[in-house]
Structures are given as C-alpha cells and as structure tokens.
Enzyme design. Structure first.
Site, PDB file in Angstrom:
ATOM      1  N   GLU A  59       1.464  32.790  84.247  1.00  0.00           N
ATOM      2  CA  GLU A  59       2.102  33.041  83.964  1.00  0.00           C
ATOM      3  C   GLU A  59       3.403  32.421  84.911  1.00  0.00           C
ATOM      4  O   GLU A  59       4.850  32.270  85.015  1.00  0.00           O
ATOM      5  CB  GLU A  59       2.577  34.535  84.182  1.00  0.00           C
ATOM      6  CG  GLU A  59       4.201  34.753  83.771  1.00  0.00           C
ATOM      7  CD  GLU A  59       4.037  36.277  85.166  1.00  0.00           C
ATOM      8  OE1 GLU A  59       5.464  36.145  85.689  1.00  0.00           O
ATOM      9  OE2 GLU A  59       3.521  37.128  85.192  1.00  0.00           O
ATOM     10  N   HIS A  60       2.930  32.436  85.944  1.00  0.00           N
ATOM     11  CA  HIS A  60       4.216  31.906  87.595  1.00  0.00           C
ATOM     12  C   HIS A  60       4.834  30.003  87.460  1.00  0.00           C
ATOM     13  O   HIS A  60       5.709  30.149  87.466  1.00  0.00           O
ATOM     14  CB  HIS A  60       3.788  31.185  88.744  1.00  0.00           C
ATOM     15  CG  HIS A  60       3.660  33.216  89.406  1.00  0.00           C
ATOM     16  ND1 HIS A  60       4.852  33.156  90.739  1.00  0.00           N
ATOM     17  CD2 HIS A  60       3.236  34.700  89.502  1.00  0.00           C
ATOM     18  CE1 HIS A  60       4.603  34.450  91.378  1.00  0.00           C
ATOM     19  NE2 HIS A  60       3.815  35.573  89.801  1.00  0.00           N
TER      20      HIS A  60
END
Lengths: 444, 466
Positions: A59-60
């Site tokens: 997600e980052h």
C-alpha cells in the site's frame, strides 16, 4: 427512531466496465466536494507465511509513483489541488481514497487509474528500501514503543490458529518486513491489483454521466486478469475450543485484562445482535462494565468492549480493562464474568436496548455525514457483501434486532470457554536496567 | 538489484493529466449572534444536511484561575459536569445522554473550559436540556469526584509511560517559568490532584461558571427549529450573577537553544518535540506563518518529511505546527511552535542533524514559488472538506471566541492566504523556527542517544529520569 438524513437512503447507481471494474456513484450537492474511494479485495489474510505485512508495505508503494506520476507525485498533485488522501490496509481489504474539491474529481480518477494500470513502470529498489524503513518505523511508533502496543497482535495470534489467514495482523513482523523483496511486491501487484478485483465508489457533488465517461476513459483500457487465488480458508467452528491465556510481564503503567471472544461473521443478523450486546455491556459511560468496574467496584480506570467485524472469519469481541491502582486481575475478571453471566441469563432491559440502538444510530449518522465516509461504506458493502445498496438497510437491520436475540448471542458466545485472554502484570520499576532480555523472556 | 522498471510495458492507454473544472465558490460560514435573557451569548450557523448538530460551550474558567496548589480542579470539574444533576444520578445522566444518541465531551484548557454536545437534530431539545442541566444544576457528588480524582491519579501514570505525552510535559516544564500555569500539566500533577475534593470543585464551579461570561456555538441542520425559543427553554434556564470576564496575562518563555533528554531505557524509538513560542492568531503574520510552516512540515511532501521520511526512512512522519496557547484581546497572547515526530533510536542524531540542516537551508535560501503555490492550493482548497461537518465548524467558531477573535476571522484568514507572496511565507517560517532558539525534548534511551546528541552542538544537553 424517525430520523431523516443520509442514513434513510442514499441514491446509489452501479456500473461495471468491460474489464470488470465495479463503479458505484452517489450524488449529493450540499457541499462542493467529491470523494473517490477504491477498495482492492486484498488484505493481510491473503499474505503467505514469511511475508506478513506485505499487503500494507505494498500500500505504501502505491504512493511512490507510476508511469505518468513521479515519486510522491500522487500526494503532491492531490494536495496541490486542495484534496486530502490516504490508504489503509486491514485483514480483508486495502483502500485508497481522495476527497477533492468537486472541480478536481477528474484528477483523482486519472491518478488512481495510472497506478492501477502502470505501477510497475515506476516501482524500484529505492522506493522499496525507503518504504520498508518507513513501515518499520510505523510499526515501532504505533506498536512497539507504546505501552500495551503489541496487545492487538498478541491477542489476534491467540484468537486464530497458527496457520489461519487471520492469525497475524496487517502490520506484519519485523523479520518478514526485512525479508520482503522487490519481486514479492511486483508479484503482489500482478496478482491482486486488477480492475476486476476492485470497487470504485464516487460520492458527492458530481455529474453522473460525465463521471462515468471519465471512469471509462481512464480505467477502461486497463486489462483485467484472473491471477488471484482465493485467500486460505478461514472457516472455524462457531466457538473456541476452550480458553487460551497468556501472561505478559512488561514495563506497563498498570495491570490490564484484555480478551477476545469469538463472534458471528459480519453481515449476519447475529453479528448485529452481538454489536448491541457489546454496546450495552461495554460502550460508553452507561454500560454495564463501566458502571460495575469503574463506578461501583472502582477496580478499573477504563473498561470497554469493542467489535472487530470480520466477514471472512469469525468476528472478535474485544474486551479491554485497565486496572486501577491496587486492584487485582482476579477481582476484575470475577466481576466481568459475573456481569456477562448475568447478561446471558437475563438479557438487556428494554431501556438498555433502546439506548444501544440510539448509540449505534448516532455512530452510523456520524460515519455517513461526510462524503468520504459514505464512499468507504459503499465500497465495503460492495466488496464484502456483493451489493452497495445494502448500505441503505444496514441501520434498519440493527434496529430490528430483539432483546431475546441479543441475550441468545451473549449466552452462546460471551463465555469464558470462548475467549483468548491476555493479562498484563507490570514489572517493578527497578527492573529497567536489563529490561530487553526480561521482556523477551516474559513474552515467550 | 539490476532489475529496472523499464522492462514493464503497461498495457493501458494513457491520457494527459486532466485540467481542473470551474471551482464552486465556498466561504467559511458566517455565524449569527443572539444573547439569551440570562446573558449567555449564542453563535449559530445553519448547515443544510448536517443531521448531527454540534453545540460547543466556551466557559470562562481558564486554568490560570485554578487556586494555587489545586492544578487539575478545572479538569475534575469538567469531568464531573456529566456525573449527574439535581434529578439524575451519574448513571442515569449517562444513560439519558446515550438514549438521546448524544455525546458530551468536556475539556479544561488554558483559555477556557469547553463542553461539546453532539446530538441528532431530531433529539436536539433533549440534548440541550441535558447540557443545560449539567451546567445549571450539576450534582457534583462527593463520591463521584473522589472516583474522578483516583482515576486522574491513575491516568498520570499512563501519561508518564506514553512517549508523546511525556515529551509534551517536559517541553512545557522547560519553556515556561514555574510560576506560569502553562508550565504545568493541564489536568494537574499527582501532588495537586490528591488535594482536590468536592468542596474545591464546587468552589471553582461557583466562582467561574456562569451564563454571562459563557458562549454557546450551535451548528447543524436547524431546519424547522425555533432556535431562540429552544435555547431560552433549555440553556436559558441557567442563571448566575454577572461578572467581569477573566483577564489573561502575557505569555513569555525561555527559548535558549538546549536539549532535554527524558531517559526511557530500552526505547526502540526516540520521540522528538522541538519547540518555542511565537505569535498567536492576533498577529498579522499568522496566515503567512501557517503557510510557511506547512511548507516546512505540514505533510509528507514538505521539507522535513521529504528528507527524514521519503529519502532517509528515519520516521513514519514528522510534522511542524503552530497552536495558540493562550490569547488576549490586546494581542499579548502566544502560541506554541513545534516540530514533532518519532525516529528509530539509532537515527536520532542523524535525524536532528538533518532537521537543523533543513532549517538553516530554509533561512538561507527561502521557500520556492512552487512550494508556496502548492501549499496555498492545499490549505484553501481543502477548507470545504475540512468544514464539511457541523462539529468542525462549531469547534473553529468556539476557538475564535476563546481567542478573542472576530466572527469573520476564519473567512478573512482564507482570503489572506490566497494573497500572500513567497517572501512573506519565508519570513514568517524563518522567524518561527530559528535554529539557535529551539528547545529540543527527546524521550528515548539516553545511554544510546545522549553522546551523539551532545556532538551536534544544538545546545546544552540535560538528561532527566522518566
């Protein structure tokens, strides 16, 4: 209970692109803002052994640029347009969201499409190494460096068997974060990030025809694929096979009793009944546990119950009691068990049920009061339960639950033999000199 | 490691980055005022569609008014307001609030004691009645106050163990003179809280809570509600003799550059809080300072996180901010300016080194036009979103009241932001964060971090026990 407002009915339309992307729209012109929310049907439950934390680390990486967006360009462009944004990862899904001034909606769609279709054009070792360090610092800040910070992880591990997809939490372990490779991240993208594994919701001050045309323009050419494997089976018996318990001796400010009870799956009527039971027992300052432990016995400074709703595995009822000075865990536990047993036998009073329903109604209104809150709920119902329109019946279903149903679920589930227990005992102050080895020993 | 992204050829069609449409004009809502017969000032604001109505009370009971040695009495009073009335026990009062689907939050801070009610519009009358009774006829029962005191004593132990709370306590203790209430924890210390009893709480209530010096801010969808009549029959029943409002003394602090390490053996991270005092919202440069401070540390693409997070990976995020502490009508109030975040223990000195380099570079070279432009776009553009809910509008209006600002302040602030040039933002942020006038508090493992920090030359280093 008559309370006109967003809860009584959102105008919802659904669309599906040829590549499988599901799109949900809801118009509301009260404020010139529009929320975009994209749920990918992937969470920490899809991770494999040795790669815990990968969904969240990934997600980052979604904010580190794509074919036409520079490193951090996603943040720069959205904020520079007056929008706010973020992403979060849970057991069951990963979501990305932007709330934009209405006239900047098209930019958010362009950005989400670019990374859905072309993330791998930009993903490199530099991003991977940097975000690995950032996520490890996130883990330290939120869990490892605060008192009781790892309780969620420990209790989750006690609540689900070792090989179960929900045994580990989304943050993952330091060792697995260290072990993740760039190739793991690429494979994760190729497996889970596809239009046919996502739901896009757009809520607020929008023109539906124009919006759908933009969605078609930007997302329509991204190929769908069917590489995704279903998560490992999360099926478990309705109740635990007896109590499990762990004692933690750590440098914490006070004793604490925490427990997780196995409860019905999210989306069922029994889960709503359990929500009401936990609200009556442990939410707010008129709840039974607060009145008993904090007001009357004065053995606790805080006492409450929360519901972790899960749809792919049993939900968890989350008990958290922080002891007052001088109180023992035995006293607190005996009082909790007595209150739960009494509730299981007698059920809620009519007034308690009314109160709990009013609280849940208020929380629901609160969630739907912003366009971003509505967009997230629409994705949730679409991804987890197949139909975003279910959002319009959700509150009515909770208000329809009877006192006897609440009592039944409490009697069946809120029992000592259906829980995992975590007990914290503070180490004496003077043990600080050599606390690292002591911590490891005690936690083992 | 030799893999390059170039080998991946995306299969999608690309389009140029879209251009924005026509913005819809938006302005921060202008409240209307009225005064009830009992002297209570009311600000109200109709927000269509906001079914959760927010009622924020600003009560003129500043922490500086607490009797000597009784720090925390305002906090205990604020908590005791929801512990029953002349007709309801503490348990019954909590139950009635919940039955109305309402929440009541209270907070005692340096400028004022705040009470915030949120309630569905359909139950506004019930919510206001309970709020009115809590202010008008609170029972302040001795046994509940005894419990609140015991709970606060336990809470202090928990705060002491929390790195962020511990850092704030150490910074305030270092910045302000011992005689200034600002130097001591808002909700009191173990010694002062132990002395608080029912008599002390009742005396503080009698001395400071009265309608004539209070303001109610009401925001939400008020369609079909006769607000003036509804308020008269609820909050209007509260009575009390009229008094002069409190006067607030000027704020001073010692910002000689120095480092305070709160030793927390075994910490895997160091909590940083780097601060001093500066202007409050009365200062003409406030908007420029907000803009410049955002460019320094408002988001993960600001100067601090661009290096500390996105280049070095030292942190999950570091933020720079300004927050009014205590204001006065004559402009003698001040705000706290700070940089806050946490870094892994080994990276503590390198992260501080980089922070000082960023501040020095900023002072030497200034902000760029592009940074200023992006920051203005964000701060102004995000306003309709930030103020989407009734609660956020009410809180901002209540802040204006407790800071002696005009009702048009926030709307004017947004107008100013759009007109600021880059130099103004640079001047304000450079004045706000001079590298040699910053007090650095570090909560972390002194045995690892103290020596490298001493070598940085950012001021004398003192180590204190947690």
């Amino acid at each position: 209970m008559a309370n006109p407002g967003p809860a009584s009915g959102l105008a919802i339309t659904e669309h599906r692109l040829a590549n499988g992307l599901r799109v949900v729209l809801s118009e509301d012109h009260l404020t010139p803002v529009t929320a975009v929310c994209l749920w990918y049907d992937v969470g920490s439950r899809h991770e494999v052994k040795g790669r815990t934390g990968l969904a969240h680390l990934f997600e980052h990486l979604m904010f580190q640029g794509s074919a036409n967006v520079s490193n951090n360009g996603h943040f720069e462009l959205v904020q520079g347009a007056g929008g706010s944004l973020n992403g979060t990862t849970s057991f069951e899904r990963t979501n990305y969201f932007e709330t934009m001034p209405a006239h900047q909606l098209e930019l958010a769609l362009w950005l989400e499409a670019d990374r859905m279709g072309s993330l791998l054009a930009a993903l490199d070792d530099t991003s991977m190494e940097n975000q690995r360090d950032v996520v490890k610092n996130e883990r330290r800040q939120r869990y490892d460096n605060v008192p009781y910070g790892t309780a969620f992880e420990k209790l989750t591990a006690l609540s689900f068997p070792a090989d179960h997809p929900y045994h580990h939490t989304p943050i993952g372990s330091m060792a697995d974060l260290d072990a993740a490779t760039l190739e793991d991240a690429r494979a994760f993208f190729r497996t889970y990030y596809a239009p046919n594994n996502a739901v896009l919701s757009i809520v607020g001050d929008l023109d539906p025809e124009q919006t759908i045309a933009w969605v078609e323009k930007y997302f329509g050419s991204i190929p769908g694929h069917d590489g995704k494997q279903p998560p490992r089976d999360g099926t478990l018996p309705a109740t635990m096979d007896g109590e499990s318990r762990e004692l933690i001796r750590e440098d914490v400010p006070s004793r604490a009793l925490m427990a997780a009870y196995r409860l019905p799956h999210d989306g069922t009527r029994q889960a709503d009944a359990a929500d009401l039971a936990l609200t009556i027992l442990g939410s707010g300052e008129s709840s039974r546990l607060y009145n008993r432990l904090v007001r009357r016995d004065r053995t606790a400074v805080a006492a409450g119950f929360g519901l972790l709703r899960l749809s792919g595995a049993p939900s968890l009822g989350w008990l958290d009691v922080k002891a007052g000075a001088g109180a023992t865990i035995e006293q607190i536990e005996a009082a909790v068990d007595e209150e739960l047993a009494r509730f299981a036998a007698e059920g809620p009073t009519a007034e308690e049920l009314e109160r709990a329903q009013a609280q849940i109604e208020r929380e629901w209104l609160d969630r739907l009061t912003t366009v971003a809150g509505r967009a997230d709920e629409l994705c949730r119902y679409a991804v987890l339960f197949g139909d975003p329109k279910l959002v319009n019946n959700a509150l009515a279903k909770v208000l329809d639950v009877t006192a006897e149903e609440v009592r039944e679920v409490a009697a069946a589930r809120l029992r000592p033999d259906n829980r995992a227990v975590l007990v914290y005992e503070p180490t004496p102050d003077d043990s600080n000199d050599d606390d690292s080895s002591e911590n490891e020993e005690a936690a083992a | 490691m030799s893999d390059t992204p170039a080998q991946y050829v995306p299969a999608m069609d690309f389009h140029p980055q879209p251009q924005p449409g026509t913005p819809t004009p938006w302005a921060f809502p202008a409240p209307e005022r009225l005064t009830l017969a009992n002297g209570l000032t009311v600000l109200h604001c109709h927000r269509p569609g906001q079914q959760l109505v927010a009622v924020d009370m600003v009560l003129d009971a500043p922490l500086a008014a607490e009797p000597e040695g009784l720090d925390g009495v305002a906090s205990i009073l604020s908590r005791a307001l929801s512990e029953g009335t002349d007709t309801l026990t503490a348990e019954q009062f909590a139950a009635e609030l919940e039955r109305a689907g309402a929440t009541l939050d209270t907070h005692a801070d340096h400028p004022a004691l705040r009470v915030s009610l949120e309630v569905p519009a359909s139950r506004l009358e019930r919510g206001l009645t309970l709020l009115g009774d809590a202010l008008r006829v609170p029972a302040l029962p001795a046994e509940e106050i005894e419990r609140l005191v015991a709970n606060r004593l336990d809470e202090i132990v928990h705060e002491q163990a929390n790195p962020a709370r511990r850092a704030a306590k150490a910074l305030y203790a270092s910045l302000f003179a011992e005689s200034d209430r600002l130097s001591r924890p808002r909700a009191g210390s173990t010694d002062s809280v132990k002395r608080i009893d029912r008599d002390a709480v009742k005396a503080f209530y009698d001395a400071h809570l009265r309608p004539s010096t209070a303001t109610a801010v009401v925001v939400g969808d008020l369609t079909g509600i006769d607000l003036a009549a509804l308020l008269e029959s609820t909050l209007g029943r509260w009575s009390g003799e009229s008094r002069e409002p409190s006067a607030h003394g000027p704020v001073t602090a010692d910002d000689t550059g120095r480092v305070v390490i709160v030793d927390r053996p075994g910490s895997v991270q160091t909590q940083l809080l780097i601060g001093r005092i500066g202007p409050d919202r009365h200062d003409p440069a406030w908007a420029a300072q907000v803009l410049g401070t955002y460019c320094l540390g408002g988001t993960l693409t600001s100067r601090l996180d661009r290096v500390l997070r996105e280049e070095k990976g030292y942190t999950y995020g570091v933020r720079a901010f300004a927050q009014p502490l205590r204001s006065a009508a004559d402009g003698s109030g001040r705000g706290l300016l700070a940089i806050s975040g946490s870094v892994d223990t080994e990276s503590t000195a390198p992260a501080l080194q980089d922070t000082w380099t960023i501040l020095r570079t900023l002072a030497a070279e200034g902000l760029t036009d592009a940074e200023r432009e992006e920051a203005v776009q964000f701060l102004v553009g995000v306003a309709p979103l930030k103020y989407e809910t009734a609660g956020s509008v009410a809180a901002t209006l209540a802040d204006q009241v407790e800071q002696y600002l005009p009702d048009t302040y926030q709307a004017e602030f947004y107008r100013q932001l759009t007109e600021l040039d880059t130099d103004a933002a640079t001047r304000a942020v450079v004045a706000a964060f001079p590298p040699d006038r910053l007090v650095t508090v570090l909560v972390g493992d002194a045995s690892v971090i103290a020596e490298p920090i001493k070598a940085l030359g950012i001021g004398d280093v003192t180590v204190i026990a947690n």
